[in-house]
Design a protein around this motif. Sequence first.
Motif, PDB file in Angstrom:
ATOM      1  N   PHE A  18      58.865  54.945   5.938  1.00 18.62           N
ATOM      2  CA  PHE A  18      57.975  55.885   5.124  1.00 18.62           C
ATOM      3  C   PHE A  18      58.889  56.761   4.323  1.00 18.62           C
ATOM      4  CE2 PHE A  18      54.468  54.653   8.068  1.00 18.62           C
ATOM      5  CZ  PHE A  18      53.688  53.995   7.127  1.00 18.62           C
ATOM      6  N   THR A  19      59.940  57.334   4.647  1.00 18.99           N
ATOM      7  CA  THR A  19      60.996  58.001   3.870  1.00 18.99           C
ATOM      8  C   THR A  19      61.753  57.305   2.898  1.00 18.99           C
ATOM      9  OG1 THR A  19      61.392  59.410   5.804  1.00 18.99           O
ATOM     10  CG2 THR A  19      63.040  59.625   4.113  1.00 18.99           C
ATOM     11  N   ILE A  20      62.054  56.005   3.229  1.00 19.53           N
ATOM     12  CA  ILE A  20      62.586  55.147   2.172  1.00 19.53           C
ATOM     13  C   ILE A  20      61.526  54.737   1.251  1.00 19.53           C
ATOM     14  CG2 ILE A  20      63.510  52.778   1.835  1.00 19.53           C
ATOM     15  CD1 ILE A  20      65.099  53.135   4.695  1.00 19.53           C
ATOM     16  N   LYS A  21      60.406  54.289   1.699  1.00 18.88           N
ATOM     17  CA  LYS A  21      59.310  54.246   0.706  1.00 18.88           C
ATOM     18  C   LYS A  21      59.057  55.280  -0.386  1.00 18.88           C
ATOM     19  CE  LYS A  21      56.310  51.076  -0.301  1.00 18.88           C
ATOM     20  NZ  LYS A  21      56.775  49.616  -1.121  1.00 18.88           N
ATOM     21  N   ALA A  22      59.011  56.385   0.363  1.00 21.15           N
ATOM     22  CA  ALA A  22      58.925  57.676  -0.742  1.00 21.15           C
ATOM     23  C   ALA A  22      60.068  57.858  -1.520  1.00 21.15           C
ATOM     24  CB  ALA A  22      58.616  58.858   0.303  1.00 21.15           C
ATOM     25  N   VAL A  23      61.394  57.602  -1.175  1.00 24.09           N
ATOM     26  CA  VAL A  23      62.617  57.807  -2.057  1.00 24.09           C
ATOM     27  C   VAL A  23      62.117  56.701  -3.173  1.00 24.09           C
ATOM     28  CG1 VAL A  23      64.785  57.460  -2.210  1.00 24.09           C
ATOM     29  CG2 VAL A  23      63.688  58.932  -0.425  1.00 24.09           C
ATOM     30  N   GLU A  24      62.062  55.452  -3.056  1.00 27.23           N
ATOM     31  CA  GLU A  24      61.915  54.472  -3.758  1.00 27.23           C
ATOM     32  C   GLU A  24      60.757  54.670  -4.873  1.00 27.23           C
ATOM     33  OE1 GLU A  24      60.760  50.791  -1.653  1.00 27.23           O
ATOM     34  OE2 GLU A  24      62.764  50.484  -1.062  1.00 27.23           O
ATOM     35  N   ILE A  25      59.683  55.065  -4.645  1.00 24.00           N
ATOM     36  CA  ILE A  25      58.513  55.540  -5.580  1.00 24.00           C
ATOM     37  C   ILE A  25      58.538  57.108  -6.203  1.00 24.00           C
ATOM     38  CG2 ILE A  25      56.993  53.726  -4.787  1.00 24.00           C
ATOM     39  CD1 ILE A  25      55.423  55.827  -3.327  1.00 24.00           C
ATOM     40  N   ASP A  29      54.568  58.277 -11.587  1.00 27.65           N
ATOM     41  CA  ASP A  29      53.839  59.257 -12.024  1.00 27.65           C
ATOM     42  C   ASP A  29      52.926  59.893 -10.904  1.00 27.65           C
ATOM     43  OD1 ASP A  29      54.360  60.323 -14.558  1.00 27.65           O
ATOM     44  OD2 ASP A  29      53.302  58.996 -15.711  1.00 27.65           O
ATOM     45  N   ASN A  30      52.569  58.803 -10.343  1.00 26.60           N
ATOM     46  CA  ASN A  30      51.533  59.287  -9.142  1.00 26.60           C
ATOM     47  C   ASN A  30      52.082  60.067  -7.793  1.00 26.60           C
ATOM     48  OD1 ASN A  30      53.140  57.502  -7.774  1.00 26.60           O
ATOM     49  ND2 ASN A  30      51.444  55.728  -7.615  1.00 26.60           N
ATOM     50  N   ASP A  31      51.436  60.690  -7.238  1.00 29.83           N
ATOM     51  CA  ASP A  31      51.469  61.423  -6.217  1.00 29.83           C
ATOM     52  C   ASP A  31      51.606  60.667  -4.663  1.00 29.83           C
ATOM     53  OD1 ASP A  31      52.087  63.528  -7.965  1.00 29.83           O
ATOM     54  OD2 ASP A  31      50.053  64.292  -7.649  1.00 29.83           O
ATOM     55  N   GLN A  32      51.948  59.480  -4.800  1.00 34.17           N
ATOM     56  CA  GLN A  32      51.914  59.049  -3.718  1.00 34.17           C
ATOM     57  C   GLN A  32      53.134  58.947  -2.555  1.00 34.17           C
ATOM     58  OE1 GLN A  32      51.774  54.656  -4.079  1.00 34.17           O
ATOM     59  NE2 GLN A  32      50.245  54.419  -2.846  1.00 34.17           N
ATOM     60  N   HIS A  33      54.231  59.669  -3.286  1.00 33.99           N
ATOM     61  CA  HIS A  33      55.314  59.718  -2.314  1.00 33.99           C
ATOM     62  C   HIS A  33      55.161  60.785  -1.250  1.00 33.99           C
ATOM     63  CE1 HIS A  33      55.852  62.112  -6.114  1.00 33.99           C
ATOM     64  NE2 HIS A  33      56.341  63.196  -5.465  1.00 33.99           N
ATOM     65  N   LEU A  37      55.821  60.919   2.732  1.00 35.73           N
ATOM     66  CA  LEU A  37      56.582  61.915   3.286  1.00 35.73           C
ATOM     67  C   LEU A  37      55.639  62.523   4.357  1.00 35.73           C
ATOM     68  CD1 LEU A  37      58.541  63.661   0.310  1.00 35.73           C
ATOM     69  CD2 LEU A  37      59.500  62.029   2.120  1.00 35.73           C
ATOM     70  N   GLY A  38      54.503  62.904   4.210  1.00 38.08           N
ATOM     71  CA  GLY A  38      53.701  63.500   5.073  1.00 38.08           C
ATOM     72  C   GLY A  38      53.449  62.453   6.485  1.00 38.08           C
ATOM     73  N   ILE A  39      53.347  61.132   6.121  1.00 35.21           N
ATOM     74  CA  ILE A  39      53.496  60.326   7.341  1.00 35.21           C
ATOM     75  C   ILE A  39      54.757  60.380   8.123  1.00 35.21           C
ATOM     76  CG2 ILE A  39      53.280  57.759   8.057  1.00 35.21           C
ATOM     77  CD1 ILE A  39      50.968  57.552   5.627  1.00 35.21           C
ATOM     78  N   ALA A  40      55.805  60.470   7.327  1.00 32.94           N
ATOM     79  CA  ALA A  40      57.171  60.487   7.964  1.00 32.94           C
ATOM     80  C   ALA A  40      57.336  61.626   8.748  1.00 32.94           C
ATOM     81  CB  ALA A  40      58.267  60.473   6.879  1.00 32.94           C
ATOM     82  N   VAL A  41      57.090  62.725   8.323  1.00 36.59           N
ATOM     83  CA  VAL A  41      57.114  64.012   9.025  1.00 36.59           C
ATOM     84  C   VAL A  41      56.173  63.802  10.326  1.00 36.59           C
ATOM     85  CG1 VAL A  41      56.371  66.475   9.051  1.00 36.59           C
ATOM     86  CG2 VAL A  41      57.790  65.466   7.075  1.00 36.59           C
ATOM     87  N   LEU A  42      54.939  63.483  10.233  1.00 36.53           N
ATOM     88  CA  LEU A  42      54.023  63.255  11.199  1.00 36.53           C
ATOM     89  C   LEU A  42      54.755  62.302  12.259  1.00 36.53           C
ATOM     90  CD1 LEU A  42      51.080  63.763  12.505  1.00 36.53           C
ATOM     91  CD2 LEU A  42      50.387  61.795  11.199  1.00 36.53           C
ATOM     92  N   SER A  43      55.404  60.970  11.938  1.00 39.41           N
ATOM     93  CA  SER A  43      55.825  60.211  12.713  1.00 39.41           C
ATOM     94  C   SER A  43      56.885  60.905  13.580  1.00 39.41           C
ATOM     95  CB  SER A  43      56.297  58.983  12.050  1.00 39.41           C
ATOM     96  OG  SER A  43      55.474  58.339  11.387  1.00 39.41           O
ATOM     97  N   VAL A  44      57.758  61.726  12.920  1.00 40.06           N
ATOM     98  CA  VAL A  44      58.849  62.536  13.525  1.00 40.06           C
ATOM     99  C   VAL A  44      58.269  63.355  14.607  1.00 40.06           C
ATOM    100  CG1 VAL A  44      60.784  64.153  13.355  1.00 40.06           C
ATOM    101  CG2 VAL A  44      60.472  62.235  11.750  1.00 40.06           C
TER     102      VAL A  44
END
Length: 64
Positions: A18-25, A29-33, A37-44
């Motif tokens: 999810f971190t890699i996916k957030a960096v890619e996008i 314009d959208n706030d999907q990143h 990032l929230g899912i990545a923090v929750l996973s950690v």
Amino acid sequence: MNYLKYTQYIYLVAAVFFTIKAVEIWDQDNDQHFLFLGIAVLSVFMFFFRRRFANKFEDRNKKP
């Protein structure tokens, strides 16, 4: 219950994905990143929570 030692690492793999996916996008314009990032923090967080739980469970089983 030996699988608890290994399932916690799935959360780390998910966090990296999810971190890699957030960096890619990030530049779009959208706030999907922020969602990724929230899912990545929750996973950690879940990794450390599951690791602590597995250690407690293992210590409980070791005591006679």
